[in-house]
Design an enzyme around this catalytic site. Structure first.
Site, PDB file in Angstrom:
ATOM      1  N   ASN A  89       0.561 -24.081 -40.539  1.00  0.00           N
ATOM      2  CA  ASN A  89       1.809 -23.337 -40.769  1.00  0.00           C
ATOM      3  C   ASN A  89       1.616 -22.107 -41.654  1.00  0.00           C
ATOM      4  OD1 ASN A  89       4.929 -23.149 -41.390  1.00  0.00           O
ATOM      5  ND2 ASN A  89       3.890 -23.354 -43.373  1.00  0.00           N
ATOM      6  N   GLN A 105      -2.816  -3.431 -43.970  1.00  0.00           N
ATOM      7  CA  GLN A 105      -1.921  -4.481 -43.456  1.00  0.00           C
ATOM      8  C   GLN A 105      -2.597  -5.238 -42.309  1.00  0.00           C
ATOM      9  OE1 GLN A 105       2.181  -3.729 -42.711  1.00  0.00           O
ATOM     10  NE2 GLN A 105       2.427  -2.294 -44.402  1.00  0.00           N
ATOM     11  N   TYR A 193       1.230  -8.108 -37.569  1.00  0.00           N
ATOM     12  CA  TYR A 193       1.720  -9.493 -37.525  1.00  0.00           C
ATOM     13  C   TYR A 193       1.735  -9.979 -36.074  1.00  0.00           C
ATOM     14  CZ  TYR A 193       4.877 -13.506 -38.139  1.00  0.00           C
ATOM     15  OH  TYR A 193       5.447 -14.756 -38.138  1.00  0.00           O
ATOM     16  N   VAL A 230      13.926 -17.907 -39.094  1.00  0.00           N
ATOM     17  CA  VAL A 230      14.256 -18.896 -40.120  1.00  0.00           C
ATOM     18  C   VAL A 230      14.432 -18.255 -41.501  1.00  0.00           C
ATOM     19  CG1 VAL A 230      13.501 -21.080 -41.154  1.00  0.00           C
ATOM     20  CG2 VAL A 230      12.848 -20.541 -38.801  1.00  0.00           C
ATOM     21  N   ARG A 231      15.479 -18.689 -42.204  1.00  0.00           N
ATOM     22  CA  ARG A 231      15.759 -18.155 -43.548  1.00  0.00           C
ATOM     23  C   ARG A 231      14.724 -18.644 -44.562  1.00  0.00           C
ATOM     24  NH1 ARG A 231      20.745 -19.510 -41.469  1.00  0.00           N
ATOM     25  NH2 ARG A 231      20.861 -21.519 -42.534  1.00  0.00           N
TER      26      ARG A 231
END
Ligand code: NAP
Length: 276
Positions: A89, A105, A193, A230-231
């Site tokens: 995760n 990055q 990402y 997701v928060r």
């Protein structure tokens, strides 16, 4: 050596990883390890969960650090003779408005999300016991980034014969192309990402294929998934799902019944197999 089943969740001191640990503590019949790169942050959360009555254990794990990964590997080997559930995760994302140069990055994001996850897999997959489950937390962004790749790259990333070495070469090439300022011309999308998560999804497809070829009789199920939006500290407060809701698909994949023969080698979101 303990014969108790054991589950390990990487990057689980907060966010989705923490919610996965909480769900596993309630649903997994065995020992559940919350891991964190920072032992202070990890143990603080473990103490809190234990105070709430959850049976949870702690082990340090920094997926950027091979020594740390190997220390966990040796611990699991010695104490349990392997592991039953691995949830990869841990991950990072630069904020949209971060002014860090794109080349940095790209390097930093790929280092953790792809190369770190891969190193954990290299060290821990051989320890996964028969009927074990492996869940690699990728993202829907891997699908959108794939669509942003040139046709040639898309074909490579969708290939059923691409090898892990070829994938590693492509991930390294992305970082190098960004550094040289040619990633656009070379067919890459403008998201480090996204590319790192393409790497996670494709790695999962390759690993599942390897399990089919080399350990078919072990009935291990390995998948990539998206938890949704997701928060968490990563996605911010406007995201649509709570961390508990974000944990649902990874936990579903981690707890597939031992009789199940799938999903395996799939990209899954909302407990549904998606086309890659
Ligand atoms: P988060 O709240 O930022 O949590 C990330 C976790 O990963 C933290 O525990 C962090 O530890 C850990 N981590 C980062 N680098 C690590 C390393 N080198 N070694 C070990 N642990 C490390 O993010 P999240 O939203 O829960 O994300 C969890 C996973 O879901 C990530 O893979 C992310 O890409 C993926 N995902 C999230 C969303 C979303 O909407 N939130 C959507 C799709 C996919 P520290 O506390 O030490 O930083």
């Amino acid at each position: 050596m303990s014969s108790v089943p054991v589950a390990v969740v990487t990057g689980s001191n907060k966010g989705i990883g923490l919610a996965i640990v909480q769900a596993l503590c309630k649903q997994f019949q065995g020992d559940v390890y919350l891991t964190a790169r920072d032992p202070g942050r990890g143990q603080e959360v473990v103490a809190k969960l234990q105070g709430e009555g959850l049976r949870v254990l702690f082990h340090q794990l920094d997926i950027d650090d091979l020594q740390s990964i190997r220390a966990l590997r040796d611990f699991l080997k010695e104490k349990y003779g392997g592991l039953n559930v691995l949830i990869n995760n841990a991950g990072i994302a630069f904020k949209v408005h971060d002014t860090t140069p794109f080349a940095i990055q790209a390097e930093v994001t790929l280092k953790t999300n792809f190369f770190g996850t891969r190193n954990v897999c290299t060290e821990l997959l051989p320890l996964v016991k028969p009927y074990g489950k492996v869940v690699n937390v990728s993202s829907m962004v891997s699908s959108s980034a794939l669509r942003g790749c040139s046709q040639e790259l898309q074909q490579k990333f969708r290939s059923d014969v691409i090898t892990e070495d070829e994938l590693v070469e492509l991930m390294n090439k992305f970082v190098e192309d960004v550094k040289k300022g040619v990633h656009d011309k070379e067919g890459w999308p403008n998201t480090a990402y996204g590319v790192s998560k393409i790497g996670v999804t494709v790695l999962s497809r390759i690993q599942a294929r390897m399990l089919n070829e080399k350990r078919k009789g072990d009935h291990i199920l390995l998948n990539a998934c998206c938890p949704g939006w997701v928060r968490t500290d990563m996605a911010g407060p406007k995201a649509t799902k709570s961390p508990e809701e974000g944990a649902e698909t990874p936990v579903y994949l981690a707890l597939l019944p031992s009789g199940a023969d799938g999903p395996h080698g799939q990209f899954v979101s909302d407990k549904t197999v998606r086309t890659w």
